[in-house]
Design an enzyme around this catalytic site. Structure first.
Site, short mmCIF file in Angstrom:
data_model
loop_
_atom_site.label_atom_id
_atom_site.label_comp_id
_atom_site.label_asym_id
_atom_site.label_seq_id
_atom_site.Cartn_x
_atom_site.Cartn_y
_atom_site.Cartn_z
N LYS A 175 17.75 8.57 5.68
CA LYS A 175 16.40 8.96 6.10
C LYS A 175 15.39 7.92 5.60
CE LYS A 175 12.89 10.79 4.96
NZ LYS A 175 11.77 9.98 5.51
N GLU A 250 14.84 5.82 -8.07
CA GLU A 250 14.00 4.70 -8.50
C GLU A 250 12.57 5.04 -8.12
OE1 GLU A 250 14.61 2.30 -10.36
OE2 GLU A 250 16.78 2.53 -10.40
N CYS A 284 6.98 -1.63 -6.70
CA CYS A 284 7.09 -0.85 -7.95
C CYS A 284 7.22 -1.79 -9.15
CB CYS A 284 8.23 0.15 -7.88
SG CYS A 284 9.77 -0.59 -7.38
N GLU A 382 -0.06 4.54 -11.58
CA GLU A 382 0.38 3.50 -10.65
C GLU A 382 -0.56 3.48 -9.45
OE1 GLU A 382 4.09 4.03 -8.45
OE2 GLU A 382 4.55 1.93 -8.85
P1 ADP Z 1 5.43 7.03 -0.85
O1 ADP Z 1 4.20 7.55 -1.48
O2 ADP Z 1 5.80 5.65 -1.24
O3 ADP Z 1 5.53 7.26 0.63
P2 ADP Z 1 7.31 9.16 -1.22
O4 ADP Z 1 8.03 9.53 -2.47
O5 ADP Z 1 6.37 10.16 -0.63
O6 ADP Z 1 6.60 7.82 -1.56
O7 ADP Z 1 8.33 8.75 -0.08
C1 ADP Z 1 9.52 8.04 -0.28
C2 ADP Z 1 10.59 8.58 0.64
O8 ADP Z 1 10.83 9.94 0.27
C3 ADP Z 1 10.19 8.62 2.11
O9 ADP Z 1 11.34 8.39 2.92
C4 ADP Z 1 9.71 10.05 2.30
O10 ADP Z 1 9.81 10.51 3.62
C5 ADP Z 1 10.69 10.78 1.40
N1 ADP Z 1 10.21 12.11 0.97
C6 ADP Z 1 8.94 12.53 0.81
N2 ADP Z 1 8.91 13.82 0.41
C7 ADP Z 1 10.21 14.22 0.31
C8 ADP Z 1 10.86 15.45 -0.06
N3 ADP Z 1 10.16 16.52 -0.42
N4 ADP Z 1 12.20 15.49 -0.05
C9 ADP Z 1 12.92 14.41 0.30
N5 ADP Z 1 12.38 13.22 0.66
C10 ADP Z 1 11.05 13.12 0.66
#
Ligand code: ADP
Length: 479
Positions: A175, A250, A284, A382
């Protein structure tokens, strides 16, 4: 009017399957729509997990040569197509063409490295304490791995998770970040073209908030490898622990770069400019806290301010650009909020202006925050943008204390010509990676990558260390 391409689909088993078409927009030019990408729904996610589970039966026992061949061929295809893939990456993520192409090359090299790891995988044999008994320690694939990736390295991070997952015989539900589905789609297409069998990698595009829980909670998912923000990573780690799934996260950083009085100033400025602002600071591993001893502080901020002002901000696709746009409106507004906060906290700001260009995009000039103190929020949270602060310290000891005064611990750097200080800093920096006279960002694909504390959770990624996450040990006794 520009003609739209067909919708880019999710890959489930051997079928490219449609879903809610969602535009992918260029952050350098909002009028440029890269394409429509299908967002999967929960039932498609279930089908993807089932396809990965079914494919595990044969892929997990395939010859290492088969896995080598697929990864090596995919690496070759990526390297051959570096220019078109680099263009796509720069267009959808906004890092400049040179950086985007370098990232594509890295992804190709990563897959080739892990091709080799497939045939290098070995176990141990030891004598038993009991006469006539042999002990063997073997490594097996973990099972079906969910790979969840962020937008800031849209091809390299997927490559360094997919590479070891596949090399060691796991199957995958991938994903990618919703902002950068183009590189993910291209990477999965290339793996299929390279001969990856049906169901071994399944691509589901869409929002983590929509697909995340169903993916994490599926009993057929055995492990989760995630890169992204701290709150999401913590949530994923907690959920996986509850379900006793293997997990690797990470997350963020607030990486210090120490500049000592004895530093070579040209080396220090180059390392700080690169570490803080390249890739628009959206890494990061970015150097977001520049910790400078008092003897060189004035000279440092003068040289840095001049260099920051000279950086050319513009479209990622213009070869003259040095700093591309911020990735999207949310990130852009968050950067502006942090600049307001810095102002309110008493920092002096150099740069940090909205920049007008021929195209409409999320252009922000890099910002240096002067006169900051370690307790300010801009030095604790951050920011993930082209913003770095300078903290003045009395001496080396104070520099080390300030460098370690953070909830994060990903990368830490020092610029010095003193062997004694370099050696001491390597030992005392509370970080997963330490850089001497180099930017905090920029790491080798064959060396372990990861941090401590809020930055990372679980085993290291990359290099031979990747097997700790992507394989599981079995101990066999033969009498
Ligand atoms: P950013 O702020 O860099 O977008 P996120 O942690 O929101 O960081 O997103 C990183 C990845 O995690 C993306 O692929 C996002 O779709 C996914 N993601 C966001 N929320 C969830 C969740 N609740 N469960 C699983 N994956 C998630």
């Amino acid at each position: 009017m520009r003609q739209r391409e067909a919708v880019h689909c999710n890959l489930i088993g051997d079928q490219w399957v449609g879903g809610a078409p969602t535009p992918n927009v260029n952050p350098s030019d909002w009028a440029d729509e890269i394409g429509l990408y299908a967002h999967a729904d929960a039932s498609q996610l279930g089908a993807a997990v089932a396809a990965a589970r079914a494919a595990f039966e044969t892929w997990s026992v395939s010859s290492p040569q088969t896995r080598f061949d697929v990864l090596d061929r995919a690496g070759t295809l990526i390297l051959e197509r570096r220019d078109t893939l680099g263009q796509l990456l720069a267009r959808e993520e906004g890092k400049i063409l040179a950086e985007a192409t370098a990232e594509v090359v890295r992804a190709g090299m990563v897959l080739k490295f892990f091709a080799g790891e497939a045939v290098r995988m070995a176990g141990d044999r030891m004598d038993s304490v009991r006469q006539g008994v042999d002990v063997e320690v073997t490594r097996e694939p973990v099972g079906v791995i969910a790979i969840i990736t962020p937008w800031n390295f849209p091809i390299a991070i997927p490559a360094w998770k997919l590479g070891p997952a596949l090399a060691f015989g796991n199957t995958v539900v991938f994903k990618p970040a919703e902002l950068t589905p183009g590189c993910a789609h291209a990477l999965v297409s290339i793996l299929r073209e390279a001969g990856l069998p049906t169901g071994v990698v399944n691509l589901v595009m869409g929002r983590g908030s929509v697909l995340g829980d169903a993916l994490l909670d599926s009993p057929d998912i055995d492990g989760v490898s995630f890169t992204g923000s701290v709150p999401t990573g913590r949530r994923i780690a907690a959920r996986c622990a509850q379900a006793t799934k293997r997990v690797q996260c990470e997350m963020g950083g607030k990486n210090p770069m120490v500049v000592l009085d004895d530093a070579d100033m040209n080396v220090a400025i180059a390392a700080c400019i690169n570490g803080a602002f390249f890739s628009t600071g959206q890494r990061c591993t970015a150097s977001s806290r520049l910790i400078v001893t008092k003897g060189v502080h004035e000279r440092f901020i003068k040289a840095m301010s001049e260099r920051v002002a000279s950086l050319k901000v513009g479209s990622a696709l213009d070869p003259a650009t040095e700093i591309g746009p911020v990735v999207d409106q949310k990130q852009f507004e968050s950067n502006l909020d942090y600049l307001d906060l810095a102002h309110n906290e008493g920092a002096k700001i150099v740069g940090g202006q909205k920049v007008k260009q021929a195209t409409e995009g999320w252009f922000l000039s890099p910002a240096l925050l002067l006169d900051t103190t370690p307790s300010m929020r801009v030095n604790r949270e951050e920011i993930f943008g082209p913003i770095a602060s300078v903290i003045r310290v009395a001496d080396y000891e104070e520099a080390v204390a300030v460098a370690n005064d953070t909830e994060f611990g990903l990368s830490a750097g020092i610029c010095t010509t003193s062997l004694r200080h370099a050696r001491d800093f390597k030992r005392r920096a509370r970080a997963g990676m330490v850089m001497v006279n180099l930017p905090t960002a920029g790491v080798d694909y064959h060396a372990p990558f990861g941090g401590r504390r809020a930055s990372s959770f679980g085993p290291r990624e990359q290099g031979s260390y990747a097997r700790e996450f992507y394989t599981i040990v079995k101990t066999c006794y033969t009498g």
